[in-house]
Design a protein around this motif. Sequence first.
Motif, PDB file in Angstrom:
ATOM      1  N   PHE A 186     -26.667 -32.239  53.983  1.00 56.16           N
ATOM      2  CA  PHE A 186     -26.111 -30.917  53.734  1.00 56.16           C
ATOM      3  C   PHE A 186     -26.156 -30.608  52.236  1.00 56.16           C
ATOM      4  O   PHE A 186     -26.133 -31.525  51.405  1.00 56.16           O
ATOM      5  CB  PHE A 186     -24.661 -30.840  54.224  1.00 56.16           C
ATOM      6  CG  PHE A 186     -24.516 -30.636  55.705  1.00 56.16           C
ATOM      7  CD1 PHE A 186     -23.924 -29.499  56.208  1.00 56.16           C
ATOM      8  CD2 PHE A 186     -24.995 -31.587  56.610  1.00 56.16           C
ATOM      9  CE1 PHE A 186     -23.781 -29.297  57.570  1.00 56.16           C
ATOM     10  CE2 PHE A 186     -24.864 -31.402  57.971  1.00 56.16           C
ATOM     11  CZ  PHE A 186     -24.251 -30.255  58.449  1.00 56.16           C
ATOM     12  N   PRO A 187     -26.225 -29.329  51.864  1.00 64.03           N
ATOM     13  CA  PRO A 187     -26.187 -28.986  50.431  1.00 64.03           C
ATOM     14  C   PRO A 187     -24.840 -29.321  49.824  1.00 64.03           C
ATOM     15  O   PRO A 187     -23.831 -29.428  50.527  1.00 64.03           O
ATOM     16  CB  PRO A 187     -26.430 -27.469  50.425  1.00 64.03           C
ATOM     17  CG  PRO A 187     -26.013 -27.011  51.773  1.00 64.03           C
ATOM     18  CD  PRO A 187     -26.347 -28.135  52.711  1.00 64.03           C
ATOM     19  N   LYS A 188     -24.829 -29.487  48.516  1.00 62.07           N
ATOM     20  CA  LYS A 188     -23.601 -29.808  47.808  1.00 62.07           C
ATOM     21  C   LYS A 188     -22.610 -28.662  47.954  1.00 62.07           C
ATOM     22  O   LYS A 188     -22.952 -27.503  47.774  1.00 62.07           O
ATOM     23  CB  LYS A 188     -23.891 -30.074  46.329  1.00 62.07           C
ATOM     24  CG  LYS A 188     -22.701 -30.600  45.555  1.00 62.07           C
ATOM     25  CD  LYS A 188     -23.089 -30.925  44.122  1.00 62.07           C
ATOM     26  CE  LYS A 188     -21.886 -31.461  43.341  1.00 62.07           C
ATOM     27  NZ  LYS A 188     -22.251 -31.766  41.934  1.00 62.07           N
ATOM     28  N   SER A 189     -21.358 -29.001  48.260  1.00 66.19           N
ATOM     29  CA  SER A 189     -20.337 -27.978  48.448  1.00 66.19           C
ATOM     30  C   SER A 189     -20.052 -27.242  47.153  1.00 66.19           C
ATOM     31  O   SER A 189     -19.991 -27.833  46.080  1.00 66.19           O
ATOM     32  CB  SER A 189     -19.045 -28.610  48.971  1.00 66.19           C
ATOM     33  OG  SER A 189     -18.023 -27.641  49.058  1.00 66.19           O
ATOM     34  N   ALA A 190     -19.895 -25.926  47.281  1.00 62.53           N
ATOM     35  CA  ALA A 190     -19.602 -25.091  46.106  1.00 62.53           C
ATOM     36  C   ALA A 190     -18.130 -24.712  46.064  1.00 62.53           C
ATOM     37  O   ALA A 190     -17.741 -23.751  45.424  1.00 62.53           O
ATOM     38  CB  ALA A 190     -20.457 -23.829  46.144  1.00 62.53           C
ATOM     39  N   THR A 191     -17.301 -25.499  46.757  1.00 61.67           N
ATOM     40  CA  THR A 191     -15.875 -25.174  46.818  1.00 61.67           C
ATOM     41  C   THR A 191     -15.200 -25.338  45.465  1.00 61.67           C
ATOM     42  O   THR A 191     -14.396 -24.514  45.040  1.00 61.67           O
ATOM     43  CB  THR A 191     -15.168 -26.081  47.845  1.00 61.67           C
ATOM     44  OG1 THR A 191     -15.796 -25.933  49.094  1.00 61.67           O
ATOM     45  CG2 THR A 191     -13.705 -25.712  47.955  1.00 61.67           C
ATOM     46  N   ILE A 192     -15.517 -26.442  44.776  1.00 56.09           N
ATOM     47  CA  ILE A 192     -14.876 -26.704  43.484  1.00 56.09           C
ATOM     48  C   ILE A 192     -15.593 -25.907  42.408  1.00 56.09           C
ATOM     49  O   ILE A 192     -16.772 -26.103  42.145  1.00 56.09           O
ATOM     50  CB  ILE A 192     -14.918 -28.202  43.138  1.00 56.09           C
ATOM     51  CG1 ILE A 192     -14.200 -28.990  44.235  1.00 56.09           C
ATOM     52  CG2 ILE A 192     -14.293 -28.463  41.780  1.00 56.09           C
ATOM     53  CD1 ILE A 192     -14.306 -30.484  44.066  1.00 56.09           C
ATOM     54  N   ILE A 193     -14.882 -25.002  41.792  1.00 55.03           N
ATOM     55  CA  ILE A 193     -15.450 -24.097  40.805  1.00 55.03           C
ATOM     56  C   ILE A 193     -14.947 -24.502  39.434  1.00 55.03           C
ATOM     57  O   ILE A 193     -13.835 -25.012  39.279  1.00 55.03           O
ATOM     58  CB  ILE A 193     -15.056 -22.632  41.116  1.00 55.03           C
ATOM     59  CG1 ILE A 193     -15.484 -22.289  42.548  1.00 55.03           C
ATOM     60  CG2 ILE A 193     -15.690 -21.664  40.143  1.00 55.03           C
ATOM     61  CD1 ILE A 193     -14.944 -20.980  43.040  1.00 55.03           C
ATOM     62  N   LYS A 194     -15.758 -24.257  38.428  1.00 54.41           N
ATOM     63  CA  LYS A 194     -15.362 -24.629  37.072  1.00 54.41           C
ATOM     64  C   LYS A 194     -14.097 -23.898  36.673  1.00 54.41           C
ATOM     65  O   LYS A 194     -13.778 -22.829  37.188  1.00 54.41           O
ATOM     66  CB  LYS A 194     -16.493 -24.294  36.093  1.00 54.41           C
ATOM     67  CG  LYS A 194     -16.813 -22.808  36.020  1.00 54.41           C
ATOM     68  CD  LYS A 194     -17.936 -22.550  35.032  1.00 54.41           C
ATOM     69  CE  LYS A 194     -18.235 -21.044  34.944  1.00 54.41           C
ATOM     70  NZ  LYS A 194     -19.315 -20.753  33.982  1.00 54.41           N
ATOM     71  N   LYS A 195     -13.373 -24.454  35.694  1.00 50.71           N
ATOM     72  CA  LYS A 195     -12.127 -23.872  35.239  1.00 50.71           C
ATOM     73  C   LYS A 195     -12.357 -22.481  34.674  1.00 50.71           C
ATOM     74  O   LYS A 195     -13.312 -22.225  33.965  1.00 50.71           O
ATOM     75  CB  LYS A 195     -11.483 -24.759  34.171  1.00 50.71           C
ATOM     76  CG  LYS A 195     -10.983 -26.087  34.709  1.00 50.71           C
ATOM     77  CD  LYS A 195     -10.306 -26.882  33.608  1.00 50.71           C
ATOM     78  CE  LYS A 195      -9.789 -28.208  34.145  1.00 50.71           C
ATOM     79  NZ  LYS A 195      -9.135 -29.005  33.081  1.00 50.71           N
ATOM     80  N   GLU A 196     -11.430 -21.613  34.966  1.00 45.90           N
ATOM     81  CA  GLU A 196     -11.556 -20.238  34.505  1.00 45.90           C
ATOM     82  C   GLU A 196     -11.143 -20.110  33.041  1.00 45.90           C
ATOM     83  O   GLU A 196     -10.148 -20.689  32.620  1.00 45.90           O
ATOM     84  CB  GLU A 196     -10.677 -19.307  35.350  1.00 45.90           C
ATOM     85  CG  GLU A 196     -11.121 -19.213  36.796  1.00 45.90           C
ATOM     86  CD  GLU A 196     -10.172 -18.347  37.605  1.00 45.90           C
ATOM     87  OE1 GLU A 196      -8.954 -18.415  37.324  1.00 45.90           O
ATOM     88  OE2 GLU A 196     -10.638 -17.620  38.474  1.00 45.90           O
ATOM     89  N   THR A 197     -11.911 -19.342  32.307  1.00 48.75           N
ATOM     90  CA  THR A 197     -11.508 -18.985  30.959  1.00 48.75           C
ATOM     91  C   THR A 197     -10.644 -17.750  31.035  1.00 48.75           C
ATOM     92  O   THR A 197     -10.504 -17.128  32.091  1.00 48.75           O
ATOM     93  CB  THR A 197     -12.747 -18.694  30.100  1.00 48.75           C
ATOM     94  OG1 THR A 197     -13.398 -17.546  30.645  1.00 48.75           O
ATOM     95  CG2 THR A 197     -13.710 -19.869  30.108  1.00 48.75           C
ATOM     96  N   ASN A 198     -10.060 -17.379  29.904  1.00 44.18           N
ATOM     97  CA  ASN A 198      -9.254 -16.161  29.877  1.00 44.18           C
ATOM     98  C   ASN A 198     -10.085 -14.950  30.263  1.00 44.18           C
ATOM     99  O   ASN A 198      -9.603 -14.040  30.946  1.00 44.18           O
ATOM    100  CB  ASN A 198      -8.652 -15.951  28.475  1.00 44.18           C
ATOM    101  CG  ASN A 198      -7.569 -16.964  28.177  1.00 44.18           C
ATOM    102  OD1 ASN A 198      -6.945 -17.489  29.099  1.00 44.18           O
ATOM    103  ND2 ASN A 198      -7.340 -17.263  26.900  1.00 44.18           N
ATOM    104  N   GLU A 199     -11.372 -14.947  29.845  1.00 46.61           N
ATOM    105  CA  GLU A 199     -12.242 -13.824  30.191  1.00 46.61           C
ATOM    106  C   GLU A 199     -12.480 -13.765  31.689  1.00 46.61           C
ATOM    107  O   GLU A 199     -12.532 -12.683  32.279  1.00 46.61           O
ATOM    108  CB  GLU A 199     -13.575 -13.960  29.453  1.00 46.61           C
ATOM    109  CG  GLU A 199     -13.447 -13.741  27.946  1.00 46.61           C
ATOM    110  CD  GLU A 199     -14.798 -13.857  27.253  1.00 46.61           C
ATOM    111  OE1 GLU A 199     -15.810 -14.070  27.955  1.00 46.61           O
ATOM    112  OE2 GLU A 199     -14.837 -13.727  26.023  1.00 46.61           O
ATOM    113  N   ASP A 200     -12.633 -14.939  32.320  1.00 47.69           N
ATOM    114  CA  ASP A 200     -12.826 -14.979  33.776  1.00 47.69           C
ATOM    115  C   ASP A 200     -11.609 -14.424  34.496  1.00 47.69           C
ATOM    116  O   ASP A 200     -11.718 -13.684  35.473  1.00 47.69           O
ATOM    117  CB  ASP A 200     -13.058 -16.420  34.259  1.00 47.69           C
ATOM    118  CG  ASP A 200     -14.377 -16.982  33.746  1.00 47.69           C
ATOM    119  OD1 ASP A 200     -15.315 -16.186  33.606  1.00 47.69           O
ATOM    120  OD2 ASP A 200     -14.439 -18.189  33.502  1.00 47.69           O
TER     121      ASP A 200
END
Length: 404
Positions: A186-200
């Motif tokens: 299976f493809p790598k799960s994209a559930t874990i997302i990088k930490k959000e910056t203030n701009e995000d």
Amino acid sequence: MKKDNYQLLISSLYFNYIFQGMAAILLSQNMANLKLHWQATTAQVTLVMSAIGLGRILSLYFSGYFSDKFGRKKTVLIAIVSYMIFFIGMLVSPNYQLAFFLAMFGGVSNAFLDTSTYPTLVEAYPDERVNSSLSVLNKAFISLGQFLLPFITRYLLQHDLFFGWPFILAALCLFANMFYLLFARFPKSATIIKKETNEDIVATTLPKNRGKFKIDGVALLIFSFVSVSLFNIFILWIPQYAENTRVVSHENSLILVSLYSTGSFISVFFTSGIVKKGVNIPKFISFCLSVSGLSLLAMLIHPNFVTVILAAICIGIFAAGGIWQLGLALMLELFPKQKGKCTSYYSLATSVSIMVTPYITGLLSEQKTTYVFWFVILLNAIGLAASLVIAYRYNKLVKRLVLS
């Protein structure tokens, strides 16, 4: 890994949807045999059908959490095992009470299959244009299952064979597919997302809800309930209606579901095409409900071969060809700040429909099958009224955005 390497995996995942389509109509196609097998009434058999919706409601939220926490592969394997329990359970149950319990596994499988397949598809093909076009195949494979089953059932009836063969074959096919998926990558799960910056964080708070949930949201929830009810009730009861009105024989009445499925299959691609050309979605939904309602009305007023065939095709094209998905797209457009919550509400309305309408129509059918379709007409009218509210308010919103 190249994207092309996921083609077999995606094909395997969508293969499961053939049996989801079959599961939706398998009990109604074999109602007479199941009544004898379980020593049950029509209402009790339809109560078992309602258990599928109950199972979906109970597992809807947990299945999404499980998929994110433990992975897509484990989630889809649970879905397949649940469907195997459902198909075999319907045959081995000596009464409708045990069948009711085991039928809930059909709903569990439904929820787990969706929450494993769609995320896998997006993770395998991140390009939105690609995964959006692949998503259309979900409905196409469901329609394929609903197209094939009536022919299989008809063959068994004509040759006086055991009615349970479709149950057994479905379970065996799912087992074979599960064996492949056990070893599939299976493809790598994209559930874990990088930490959000203030701009995000600022960016994620920018979208504003454009509609009022007490009006637009409720209208769309009503539409979600109605749109699913229309084609679910139709495919459950059109064979019996056609037989009771002496339009066709019992074995030939089952083929009406195949006609519906053909219309649904074609309409999936037709609807996708015209939406891409920029059609006004709320008006299109209202148009589809109008055509569906008129075809049902013609069938009830003049029950004959032509009107029944016309109704089967029209419900397939205009009620089951993707307008539910268009309603969800509208919900997300009007309420972009609460996409997850609104999607859950919208899906919950669907699950409630799957749970309650089989039992209600089962009670109505014990009086007269015609009453079932007058009930569908009533639901269609309610759905049309809701869609007109949506269309009116959506057009006002578009004009306001143009002027601003």
